[in-house]
Design a protein around this motif. Structure first.
Motif, PDB file in Angstrom:
ATOM      1  N   SER A  89      81.060 -75.967 -46.508  1.00 14.86           N
ATOM      2  CA  SER A  89      81.893 -75.503 -45.401  1.00 14.86           C
ATOM      3  C   SER A  89      81.375 -74.185 -44.827  1.00 14.86           C
ATOM      4  O   SER A  89      81.234 -74.042 -43.601  1.00 14.86           O
ATOM      5  CB  SER A  89      83.338 -75.338 -45.881  1.00 14.86           C
ATOM      6  OG  SER A  89      84.162 -74.826 -44.857  1.00 14.86           O
ATOM      7  N   GLY A  90      81.076 -73.221 -45.679  1.00 15.82           N
ATOM      8  CA  GLY A  90      80.566 -71.937 -45.201  1.00 15.82           C
ATOM      9  C   GLY A  90      79.241 -72.072 -44.491  1.00 15.82           C
ATOM     10  O   GLY A  90      78.988 -71.405 -43.478  1.00 15.82           O
ATOM     11  N   GLY A  91      78.383 -72.949 -44.987  1.00 16.66           N
ATOM     12  CA  GLY A  91      77.088 -73.161 -44.346  1.00 16.66           C
ATOM     13  C   GLY A  91      77.217 -73.761 -42.960  1.00 16.66           C
ATOM     14  O   GLY A  91      76.507 -73.364 -42.021  1.00 16.66           O
ATOM     15  N   LEU A  92      78.132 -74.712 -42.798  1.00 14.52           N
ATOM     16  CA  LEU A  92      78.330 -75.330 -41.488  1.00 14.52           C
ATOM     17  C   LEU A  92      78.867 -74.327 -40.474  1.00 14.52           C
ATOM     18  O   LEU A  92      78.430 -74.293 -39.321  1.00 14.52           O
ATOM     19  CB  LEU A  92      79.296 -76.508 -41.621  1.00 14.52           C
ATOM     20  CG  LEU A  92      78.745 -77.751 -42.319  1.00 14.52           C
ATOM     21  CD1 LEU A  92      79.871 -78.721 -42.661  1.00 14.52           C
ATOM     22  CD2 LEU A  92      77.701 -78.442 -41.442  1.00 14.52           C
ATOM     23  N   ALA A  93      79.820 -73.501 -40.899  1.00 12.01           N
ATOM     24  CA  ALA A  93      80.363 -72.494 -39.976  1.00 12.01           C
ATOM     25  C   ALA A  93      79.296 -71.494 -39.562  1.00 12.01           C
ATOM     26  O   ALA A  93      79.265 -71.045 -38.407  1.00 12.01           O
ATOM     27  CB  ALA A  93      81.541 -71.783 -40.632  1.00 12.01           C
ATOM     28  N   ALA A  94      78.406 -71.136 -40.481  1.00 11.63           N
ATOM     29  CA  ALA A  94      77.346 -70.178 -40.152  1.00 11.63           C
ATOM     30  C   ALA A  94      76.381 -70.751 -39.113  1.00 11.63           C
ATOM     31  O   ALA A  94      75.786 -69.996 -38.329  1.00 11.63           O
ATOM     32  CB  ALA A  94      76.587 -69.788 -41.413  1.00 11.63           C
ATOM     33  N   LEU A  95      76.219 -72.080 -39.087  1.00  6.27           N
ATOM     34  CA  LEU A  95      75.343 -72.694 -38.089  1.00  6.27           C
ATOM     35  C   LEU A  95      75.865 -72.461 -36.673  1.00  6.27           C
ATOM     36  O   LEU A  95      75.084 -72.462 -35.717  1.00  6.27           O
ATOM     37  CB  LEU A  95      75.209 -74.199 -38.351  1.00  6.27           C
ATOM     38  CG  LEU A  95      74.274 -74.604 -39.489  1.00  6.27           C
ATOM     39  CD1 LEU A  95      74.254 -76.125 -39.649  1.00  6.27           C
ATOM     40  CD2 LEU A  95      72.859 -74.086 -39.244  1.00  6.27           C
ATOM     41  N   ALA A  96      77.178 -72.269 -36.539  1.00  3.81           N
ATOM     42  CA  ALA A  96      77.724 -71.954 -35.216  1.00  3.81           C
ATOM     43  C   ALA A  96      77.187 -70.617 -34.723  1.00  3.81           C
ATOM     44  O   ALA A  96      76.820 -70.477 -33.548  1.00  3.81           O
ATOM     45  CB  ALA A  96      79.255 -71.936 -35.279  1.00  3.81           C
ATOM     46  N   GLY A  97      77.136 -69.626 -35.613  1.00  2.00           N
ATOM     47  CA  GLY A  97      76.574 -68.335 -35.240  1.00  2.00           C
ATOM     48  C   GLY A  97      75.095 -68.423 -34.934  1.00  2.00           C
ATOM     49  O   GLY A  97      74.592 -67.804 -33.980  1.00  2.00           O
ATOM     50  N   PHE A  98      74.374 -69.208 -35.739  1.00  2.00           N
ATOM     51  CA  PHE A  98      72.946 -69.412 -35.482  1.00  2.00           C
ATOM     52  C   PHE A  98      72.713 -70.031 -34.114  1.00  2.00           C
ATOM     53  O   PHE A  98      71.859 -69.568 -33.335  1.00  2.00           O
ATOM     54  CB  PHE A  98      72.343 -70.301 -36.575  1.00  2.00           C
ATOM     55  CG  PHE A  98      71.078 -71.000 -36.164  1.00  2.00           C
ATOM     56  CD1 PHE A  98      69.882 -70.315 -36.122  1.00  2.00           C
ATOM     57  CD2 PHE A  98      71.094 -72.337 -35.791  1.00  2.00           C
ATOM     58  CE1 PHE A  98      68.704 -70.944 -35.720  1.00  2.00           C
ATOM     59  CE2 PHE A  98      69.936 -72.982 -35.397  1.00  2.00           C
ATOM     60  CZ  PHE A  98      68.736 -72.287 -35.367  1.00  2.00           C
ATOM     61  N   SER A  99      73.470 -71.081 -33.782  1.00  2.00           N
ATOM     62  CA  SER A  99      73.246 -71.782 -32.513  1.00  2.00           C
ATOM     63  C   SER A  99      73.600 -70.906 -31.314  1.00  2.00           C
ATOM     64  O   SER A  99      72.929 -70.966 -30.278  1.00  2.00           O
ATOM     65  CB  SER A  99      74.056 -73.078 -32.473  1.00  2.00           C
ATOM     66  OG  SER A  99      75.441 -72.823 -32.354  1.00  2.00           O
ATOM     67  N   GLU A 100      74.643 -70.070 -31.447  1.00  2.00           N
ATOM     68  CA  GLU A 100      75.019 -69.211 -30.333  1.00  2.00           C
ATOM     69  C   GLU A 100      73.982 -68.126 -30.077  1.00  2.00           C
ATOM     70  O   GLU A 100      73.676 -67.803 -28.926  1.00  2.00           O
ATOM     71  CB  GLU A 100      76.389 -68.577 -30.608  1.00  2.00           C
ATOM     72  CG  GLU A 100      77.551 -69.522 -30.457  1.00  2.00           C
ATOM     73  CD  GLU A 100      77.687 -70.053 -29.048  1.00  2.00           C
ATOM     74  OE1 GLU A 100      78.198 -69.337 -28.174  1.00  2.00           O
ATOM     75  OE2 GLU A 100      77.254 -71.205 -28.820  1.00  2.00           O
ATOM     76  N   VAL A 101      73.430 -67.575 -31.146  1.00  2.00           N
ATOM     77  CA  VAL A 101      72.428 -66.510 -30.980  1.00  2.00           C
ATOM     78  C   VAL A 101      71.083 -67.099 -30.580  1.00  2.00           C
ATOM     79  O   VAL A 101      70.453 -66.657 -29.605  1.00  2.00           O
ATOM     80  CB  VAL A 101      72.292 -65.688 -32.272  1.00  2.00           C
ATOM     81  CG1 VAL A 101      71.107 -64.722 -32.171  1.00  2.00           C
ATOM     82  CG2 VAL A 101      73.575 -64.911 -32.550  1.00  2.00           C
TER      83      VAL A 101
END
Length: 349
Positions: free
Chosen positions: A251-263
């Motif tokens: 779960s934490g890894g998937l949420a972090a991908l949102a930050g990666f994709s936005e940046v």
């Protein structure tokens, strides 16, 4: 009044209550639109047109949906195992921090290697962030709703400190923002000249992979069993605490991908307004999808369409765009009731 569980709801019943929830949301929202002096049909038409009435509108909707798919998947995975992750916002920002640290020239690698490396590092950071509340829950019985919610504020203050310190762009004219990530760390655009990037493709692939994990693997079975009945799962030999730890990592890894994709895909750098609440909206997305990973795609596009369409509608109909927030919040409440009525029947006495 008491609630009795239904043995096996039919497909018709499973579909009927969510559709009724959407209809109820539209009805309640119509009352507010009427109070604002506008026609509900006209407003809803303008919202739909603003969300998908042109190529530009559709591209903007899919762009806005990309981080919502990631956070929606993170919430759906966690909630399925009854791990109440309210900290997707914090995990998103940590993913953005890692993307900036590694994507501004720290790793001299070609794009085909650098982007996967940053993705893995961002996921690891987000997973580690949620692992702390998971340990507190399993070892000491600390409520993860409190710990994950408070982490959102802690991480945001931490990011603010970084942007005013070591990560501050010396060429940013004093604004609290990081340097731009290098070209090798940027996700290419799907349509040249438009904002939609390959983070959307990664989000779709992630949803399919999560669905396969949930439906076809032992881990998915264990997560569903723990979420349905932890004591029963423990009785048949499932290691409940270990399953919760694995769930937290995913779960934490998937949420972090949102930050990666936005940046990496959209903004190019890290700012305090990277997310307008994607982590919290992910809860709505997951609930609208009834925690189904493939349903998250549709619900994320639906919610994104409401926000994008509301902006266009506000300019044309002179109705505040905050109506979108009301629609999303109301849909969450009605969907919770719909899920309850799908699984239970009300008995009066």
């Amino acid at each position: 009044m008491r609630l009795e569980p239904k043995s096996a709801p039919s497909l018709a019943v499973t579909l009927m209550f969510p559709l009724a929830a959407i209809a109820t949301t539209l009805f309640l929202t119509s009352m507010l639109v009427l109070a604002a002096g506008a026609s509900p049909l006209s407003v809803f038409y303008l919202v739909a047109k603003g969300a998908a009435g042109s190529q530009f509108a559709l591209v903007e909707t899919l762009t806005r949906a990309t981080p919502l798919i990631f956070t929606g998947l993170a919430i759906a995975v966690a909630f399925r195992a009854k791990l109440w992750n309210i900290g997707a916002e914090a995990q998103l920002y940590i993913g953005g921090v890692v993307t900036v640290v590694l994507g501004t020239g720290a790793l001299p690698l070609p794009s085909v290697i650098l982007i996967p490396v940053i993705m893995i590092a961002a996921m690891a950071a987000g997973a580690a962030l949620l692992l702390g509340p998971a340990v507190l829950k399993t070892r000491f019985g600390v409520d993860e709703v409190v710990t994950t919610l408070l982490l959102n504020f802690i991480v945001l203050l931490f990011v603010s400190m970084l942007l005013e310190g070591v990560l501050k762009d010396p060429m940013g004219l004093g604004w609290p923002q990081s340097q731009k990530v290098i070209a090798e760390a940027q996700l290419p655009r799907i349509i040249q000249g438009k904002r939609l990037h390959y983070g959307f493709v990664i989000a779709i692939v992630s949803a399919v992979l999560v669905w396969l994990v949930m439906k076809k693997t032992v881990l998915g079975y264990e997560m569903r069993a723990v979420g349905h009945n932890p004591e029963g799962a423990r009785f048949v030999g499932i290691l409940v605490n270990r399953t919760l730890m694995k769930t937290a990592l995913l779960s934490g890894g998937l949420a972090a991908l949102a930050g990666f994709s936005e940046v990496s895909g959209l903004k190019g750098n890290l700012t305090l307004d990277l997310s307008p609440g994607y982590g919290y909206t992910g809860i709505v997305v997951a609930m609208l999808a009834m925690l189904n990973p493939l349903g998250v795609i549709a619900s994320a596009i639906f919610v994104a369409g409401i926000f994008v369409g509301a902006d266009a509608m506000s300019r044309a109909a002179k109705v505040p765009s905050y109506i979108a927030d009301v629609m999303v919040a109301t849909s969450l409440l009605t969907m919770v009731v719909a899920i309850l009525l799908t699984r239970y029947r009300i008995k009066w006495r």
